[in-house]
Design a protein around this motif. Sequence first.
Motif, mmCIF file in Angstrom:
data_model
loop_
_atom_site.group_PDB
_atom_site.id
_atom_site.type_symbol
_atom_site.label_atom_id
_atom_site.label_comp_id
_atom_site.label_asym_id
_atom_site.label_seq_id
_atom_site.Cartn_x
_atom_site.Cartn_y
_atom_site.Cartn_z
ATOM 1 N N LEU A 180 0.777 -1.141 -0.063
ATOM 2 C CA LEU A 180 0.053 0.028 -0.004
ATOM 3 C C LEU A 180 0.972 1.318 -0.244
ATOM 4 O O LEU A 180 0.440 2.255 -0.697
ATOM 5 C CB LEU A 180 -1.054 0.001 1.292
ATOM 6 N N GLU A 181 2.065 1.338 0.713
ATOM 7 C CA GLU A 181 2.759 2.404 0.544
ATOM 8 C C GLU A 181 3.259 2.748 -0.654
ATOM 9 O O GLU A 181 3.637 3.692 -1.230
ATOM 10 C CB GLU A 181 3.953 2.345 1.873
ATOM 11 N N GLU A 182 3.993 1.748 -1.121
ATOM 12 C CA GLU A 182 4.316 1.576 -2.688
ATOM 13 C C GLU A 182 3.414 2.196 -3.535
ATOM 14 O O GLU A 182 3.572 2.773 -4.558
ATOM 15 C CB GLU A 182 4.694 0.240 -3.041
ATOM 16 N N LEU A 183 2.055 2.057 -3.278
ATOM 17 C CA LEU A 183 0.989 2.555 -4.009
ATOM 18 C C LEU A 183 0.793 3.899 -3.882
ATOM 19 O O LEU A 183 -0.082 4.442 -4.411
ATOM 20 C CB LEU A 183 -0.280 1.776 -4.097
ATOM 21 N N GLY A 184 1.160 4.572 -2.601
ATOM 22 C CA GLY A 184 1.230 5.840 -2.417
ATOM 23 C C GLY A 184 0.385 6.264 -1.360
ATOM 24 O O GLY A 184 -0.015 7.583 -1.180
ATOM 25 N N TYR A 185 -0.228 5.131 -0.430
ATOM 26 C CA TYR A 185 -0.916 5.559 0.682
ATOM 27 C C TYR A 185 -0.268 5.493 1.879
ATOM 28 O O TYR A 185 0.788 4.995 2.327
ATOM 29 C CB TYR A 185 -2.104 4.373 0.851
ATOM 30 N N GLN A 186 -0.828 6.294 2.768
ATOM 31 C CA GLN A 186 -0.245 6.591 4.109
ATOM 32 C C GLN A 186 -0.862 5.341 5.001
ATOM 33 O O GLN A 186 -2.251 5.363 4.879
ATOM 34 C CB GLN A 186 -0.665 7.735 5.070
ATOM 35 N N VAL A 187 -0.079 4.588 5.615
ATOM 36 C CA VAL A 187 -0.600 3.393 6.359
ATOM 37 C C VAL A 187 -0.358 3.308 7.399
ATOM 38 O O VAL A 187 0.561 3.664 8.100
ATOM 39 C CB VAL A 187 -0.171 1.921 5.666
ATOM 40 N N ASN A 188 -1.422 3.240 8.519
ATOM 41 C CA ASN A 188 -1.293 3.027 9.867
ATOM 42 C C ASN A 188 -1.430 1.295 10.273
ATOM 43 O O ASN A 188 -2.743 1.067 10.109
ATOM 44 C CB ASN A 188 -2.260 3.894 10.789
#
Length: 182
Positions: A54-62
Motif C-alpha cells: 500500500l505504501e508503494e501505491l502511495g498510501y499512508q498506512v497506519n
Amino acid sequence: MRTAEHPSIVSSTDEPSKSAPKRRHSSIDERRVLLCSIASDAHSWNLVYVQLLLEELGYQVNNLGPCTPEALIVDECVRTRPGVLVVSTVNGHGMIEGQPLARALRRHPRLHHLPMVIGGKLGVDGASAPMLQRLIDAGFDAVFDDSRTDLVEFTELVNRLTRPVADAPPGNHRLTPGTTSR
C-alpha cells in the motif's frame, strides 16, 4: 458477488464504480489506510507485506499490528478517520472474528460508511461461497479469500475506495496490470 474470473473474491456490489460507500464526514482522510489483523492472529508478516504494498501505491498506512483487539480497531478508526480499513489475517479465524468486527464498525455512528476489506485465510479449512457472503452481509465491502487472491483486483479496489498520496516520493504509484512496482 463472486465471478467466474475471481471465484474467491466477493464484493458487495456488481458495479465496480459503485463499490465505495458514500461518506458522511468530510474529515475522512482518503489517503490513509488503517491496517490490522483480528484479535487471535499473532502473525505479522502478512501485515508488513500489505503495508509495503500500500505504501508503494502511495498510501499512508497506519499498521496496528497483530492480535488487534476489536475495541482498538474501532477507536483508531474513529480517531484517524481512514479512507479504508484493511483487515489481513492468516490464522484461519477471519470468518469467525471478522463478522463481529464488521458489525461493531457498522453500528458506530461515525463509522457506518467506512469502506472495509478483509482478506487472507478466512477459514481453517478454506472458505466457501456462503462463508464469504456472510462477511459481506456483516458489513465488509469486499472479501479476498487466500485460495485465489488477485493482487491487481485488490489494488484496484483500494484505488476506487481511496486516493493515493498526491505528493508521494518517487517510485510510489498505482500498479496496473502488466506493470511492476519499480
